[in-house]
Design an enzyme around this catalytic site. Structure first.
Site, PDB file in Angstrom:
ATOM      1  N   ARG A 142      -2.374 -51.077 -41.949  1.00 34.34           N
ATOM      2  CA  ARG A 142      -2.173 -52.416 -41.392  1.00 34.34           C
ATOM      3  C   ARG A 142      -3.197 -53.409 -41.959  1.00 34.34           C
ATOM      4  O   ARG A 142      -2.870 -54.576 -42.200  1.00 34.34           O
ATOM      5  CB  ARG A 142      -2.294 -52.336 -39.870  1.00 34.34           C
ATOM      6  CG  ARG A 142      -2.060 -53.625 -39.123  1.00 34.34           C
ATOM      7  CD  ARG A 142      -2.225 -53.399 -37.626  1.00 34.34           C
ATOM      8  NE  ARG A 142      -2.259 -54.628 -36.871  1.00 34.34           N
ATOM      9  CZ  ARG A 142      -2.990 -54.812 -35.782  1.00 34.34           C
ATOM     10  NH1 ARG A 142      -3.749 -53.832 -35.320  1.00 34.34           N
ATOM     11  NH2 ARG A 142      -2.944 -55.954 -35.137  1.00 34.34           N
ATOM     12  N   HIS A 151      -2.576 -57.167 -43.483  1.00 29.59           N
ATOM     13  CA  HIS A 151      -3.211 -58.350 -42.908  1.00 29.59           C
ATOM     14  C   HIS A 151      -4.088 -59.073 -43.919  1.00 29.59           C
ATOM     15  O   HIS A 151      -4.297 -60.281 -43.803  1.00 29.59           O
ATOM     16  CB  HIS A 151      -4.022 -57.959 -41.666  1.00 29.59           C
ATOM     17  CG  HIS A 151      -3.173 -57.735 -40.460  1.00 29.59           C
ATOM     18  ND1 HIS A 151      -3.499 -58.228 -39.210  1.00 29.59           N
ATOM     19  CD2 HIS A 151      -1.992 -57.093 -40.298  1.00 29.59           C
ATOM     20  CE1 HIS A 151      -2.558 -57.881 -38.339  1.00 29.59           C
ATOM     21  NE2 HIS A 151      -1.648 -57.182 -38.982  1.00 29.59           N
ATOM     22  N   ASP A 152      -4.582 -58.367 -44.904  1.00 27.44           N
ATOM     23  CA  ASP A 152      -5.337 -59.012 -45.967  1.00 27.44           C
ATOM     24  C   ASP A 152      -4.396 -59.780 -46.879  1.00 27.44           C
ATOM     25  O   ASP A 152      -4.594 -60.978 -47.126  1.00 27.44           O
ATOM     26  CB  ASP A 152      -6.116 -57.967 -46.774  1.00 27.44           C
ATOM     27  CG  ASP A 152      -6.952 -58.598 -47.887  1.00 27.44           C
ATOM     28  OD1 ASP A 152      -7.605 -59.633 -47.615  1.00 27.44           O
ATOM     29  OD2 ASP A 152      -6.954 -58.063 -49.011  1.00 27.44           O
ATOM     30  N   VAL A 202      -2.554 -63.185 -45.922  1.00 29.37           N
ATOM     31  CA  VAL A 202      -3.385 -64.384 -45.731  1.00 29.37           C
ATOM     32  C   VAL A 202      -4.040 -64.751 -47.059  1.00 29.37           C
ATOM     33  O   VAL A 202      -5.052 -64.164 -47.458  1.00 29.37           O
ATOM     34  CB  VAL A 202      -4.451 -64.145 -44.645  1.00 29.37           C
ATOM     35  CG1 VAL A 202      -5.252 -65.420 -44.403  1.00 29.37           C
ATOM     36  CG2 VAL A 202      -3.783 -63.694 -43.348  1.00 29.37           C
ATOM     37  N   SER A 235     -10.305 -60.806 -48.001  1.00 30.34           N
ATOM     38  CA  SER A 235     -10.853 -61.803 -47.067  1.00 30.34           C
ATOM     39  C   SER A 235     -10.874 -61.308 -45.630  1.00 30.34           C
ATOM     40  O   SER A 235     -11.685 -61.764 -44.820  1.00 30.34           O
ATOM     41  CB  SER A 235     -10.063 -63.113 -47.160  1.00 30.34           C
ATOM     42  OG  SER A 235      -8.684 -62.888 -46.921  1.00 30.34           O
ATOM     43  N   GLU A 246     -11.337 -64.488 -40.522  1.00 23.86           N
ATOM     44  CA  GLU A 246     -10.044 -63.917 -40.150  1.00 23.86           C
ATOM     45  C   GLU A 246     -10.184 -62.831 -39.082  1.00 23.86           C
ATOM     46  O   GLU A 246      -9.277 -62.621 -38.269  1.00 23.86           O
ATOM     47  CB  GLU A 246      -9.346 -63.339 -41.385  1.00 23.86           C
ATOM     48  CG  GLU A 246      -8.919 -64.386 -42.396  1.00 23.86           C
ATOM     49  CD  GLU A 246      -8.440 -63.774 -43.702  1.00 23.86           C
ATOM     50  OE1 GLU A 246      -7.856 -62.668 -43.664  1.00 23.86           O
ATOM     51  OE2 GLU A 246      -8.651 -64.391 -44.761  1.00 23.86           O
ATOM     52  N   ASN A 268      -5.922 -60.119 -35.486  1.00 20.31           N
ATOM     53  CA  ASN A 268      -6.834 -59.167 -36.111  1.00 20.31           C
ATOM     54  C   ASN A 268      -7.852 -58.553 -35.153  1.00 20.31           C
ATOM     55  O   ASN A 268      -8.645 -57.688 -35.559  1.00 20.31           O
ATOM     56  CB  ASN A 268      -7.586 -59.844 -37.264  1.00 20.31           C
ATOM     57  CG  ASN A 268      -6.662 -60.191 -38.417  1.00 20.31           C
ATOM     58  OD1 ASN A 268      -5.699 -59.478 -38.677  1.00 20.31           O
ATOM     59  ND2 ASN A 268      -6.948 -61.285 -39.095  1.00 20.31           N
ATOM     60  N   PRO A 279       2.722 -62.623 -39.733  1.00 20.89           N
ATOM     61  CA  PRO A 279       3.904 -62.588 -38.886  1.00 20.89           C
ATOM     62  C   PRO A 279       3.583 -61.932 -37.545  1.00 20.89           C
ATOM     63  O   PRO A 279       3.108 -60.801 -37.516  1.00 20.89           O
ATOM     64  CB  PRO A 279       4.897 -61.734 -39.684  1.00 20.89           C
ATOM     65  CG  PRO A 279       4.216 -61.273 -40.899  1.00 20.89           C
ATOM     66  CD  PRO A 279       2.836 -61.784 -40.918  1.00 20.89           C
ATOM     67  N   ASP A 328       5.889 -44.919 -33.023  1.00 21.90           N
ATOM     68  CA  ASP A 328       6.919 -43.954 -33.399  1.00 21.90           C
ATOM     69  C   ASP A 328       6.655 -42.674 -32.597  1.00 21.90           C
ATOM     70  O   ASP A 328       6.049 -41.727 -33.096  1.00 21.90           O
ATOM     71  CB  ASP A 328       6.843 -43.679 -34.904  1.00 21.90           C
ATOM     72  CG  ASP A 328       7.994 -42.834 -35.425  1.00 21.90           C
ATOM     73  OD1 ASP A 328       8.836 -42.431 -34.605  1.00 21.90           O
ATOM     74  OD2 ASP A 328       8.038 -42.588 -36.644  1.00 21.90           O
ATOM     75  N   ASP A 350       7.228 -41.082 -42.180  1.00 23.99           N
ATOM     76  CA  ASP A 350       8.586 -40.579 -42.376  1.00 23.99           C
ATOM     77  C   ASP A 350       9.591 -41.662 -42.014  1.00 23.99           C
ATOM     78  O   ASP A 350       9.221 -42.815 -41.771  1.00 23.99           O
ATOM     79  CB  ASP A 350       8.816 -39.302 -41.553  1.00 23.99           C
ATOM     80  CG  ASP A 350       8.486 -39.472 -40.070  1.00 23.99           C
ATOM     81  OD1 ASP A 350       8.588 -40.625 -39.572  1.00 23.99           O
ATOM     82  OD2 ASP A 350       8.143 -38.485 -39.410  1.00 23.99           O
TER      83      ASP A 350
END
Length: 287
Positions: free
Chosen positions: A17, A21-22, A25, A31, A43, A49, A117, A199, A207
């Site tokens: 993740r 997220h890097d 942006v 960053s 950030e 974050n 998003p 999941d 998977d």
């Protein structure tokens, strides 16, 4: 990374993740790793974050690399390589990671708010807002969201779907009713600490099973569930959600989309810098 993930397997999802997220942006420039400075929140301070984990892992990798080859490997490249490694180490695909990224020197809280998003976005309506401008298409969207097969989520990221969907004070009708009842036993209103597997039963294995979760109406996030509203993304979800799924197709697609995402707005050549420590730009690191 083999040693780290074998010891703390729950870090795989957060580290994957972190690369997302890097890159979302202002491109893949490391960053997300920069600390705030007086009067300039980074950030890391942005709401999306605040739940990120694994910064210590990146620092450890960077420290080892600086000992071996100082000033050569950027923090941005480390994020891309670590993301690939955690996928591979959780039984997912391998891909060759293009390297040569350099580190940016800007990290602003508002940039993350404007570009990441949120979990409540509508995949059909917001594709043009969050993905298309970054050179990613509908296929990249449905494939990259499949990365939610790894990791957990805080209740606060989806509690509106349980208690106040679109201001109705009711549950999201797209969410499976039986699953809604189960989630409500785990997540009470205003719960900001409880973690739920994205999941269930397979959250530490990369998977295709997350697509079965979506097809059953049991995805935690609006962004993932609304993939069922577009014919193209719905077809992809249902194909992967079949009894056997098509893991070879998903693995190849995920690898390709990760390379594509990892190339977004990269700094190369004389741009940016190679940070000595991932949390600080070099000029602040000099005593």
């Amino acid at each position: 990374m083999t040693k780290i993930i074998s010891g703390v397997p729950s870090l795989a999802g957060p580290l994957l993740r972190m690369h997302f997220h890097d890159c979302f942006v202002n491109g893949c420039d490391g960053s997300i790793l920069l600390n705030s400075t007086p009067g300039s929140p980074s950030e890391k301070e942005s709401i999306p974050n605040l739940t990120l984990r694994g910064f210590g892992t990146i620092d450890l990798v960077k420290s080892k690399l600086e000992q071996a080859c100082p000033g050569v490997v950027s923090c941005a490249d480390i994020l891309a390589l670590v993301a690939r490694d955690v996928v591979l180490l959780t039984k997912g695909p391998h891909w060759d990671v293009p390297t040569g990224r350099r580190d940016g020197m800007r990290s602003a809280k508002e940039d993350a708010l404007n570009n990441l998003p949120p979990p409540f976005f509508d995949a059909t309506q917001n594709l043009n807002q969050f993905f298309i401008p970054k050179g990613l298409d509908a296929k990249d969207q449905v494939v990259l969201l499949g990365g939610h097969t790894l990791g957990t989520s805080h209740c606060s990221s989806f509690s509106d779907r349980l208690y106040n969907f679109s201001g109705t004070h009711m549950a999201d009708p797209m969410l499976d009713k039986q699953y809604t009842r189960r989630l409500k036993t785990k997540c009470k209103p205003n719960d900001t600490t409880t973690l739920v597997e994205m999941d269930p039963g397979s959250f530490r294995t990369f998977d295709t099973s997350y697509y079965r979760v979506i097809a059953k109406g049991r995805a935690l996030f609006t962004s993932d569930e609304t993939l069922m509203l577009d014919p193209f993304t719905r077809d992809y979800v249902l194909r992967q959600a079949g009894v056997a799924g098509y893991p070879a197709e998903f693995f190849a697609d995920f690898a390709a989309s990760m390379v594509k995402m990892g190339n977004m707005q990269v700094l190369t050549g004389a741009q940016g810098e190679i940070r000595k420590h991932c949390a600080f730009v070099n000029k602040m690191h000099i005593l």
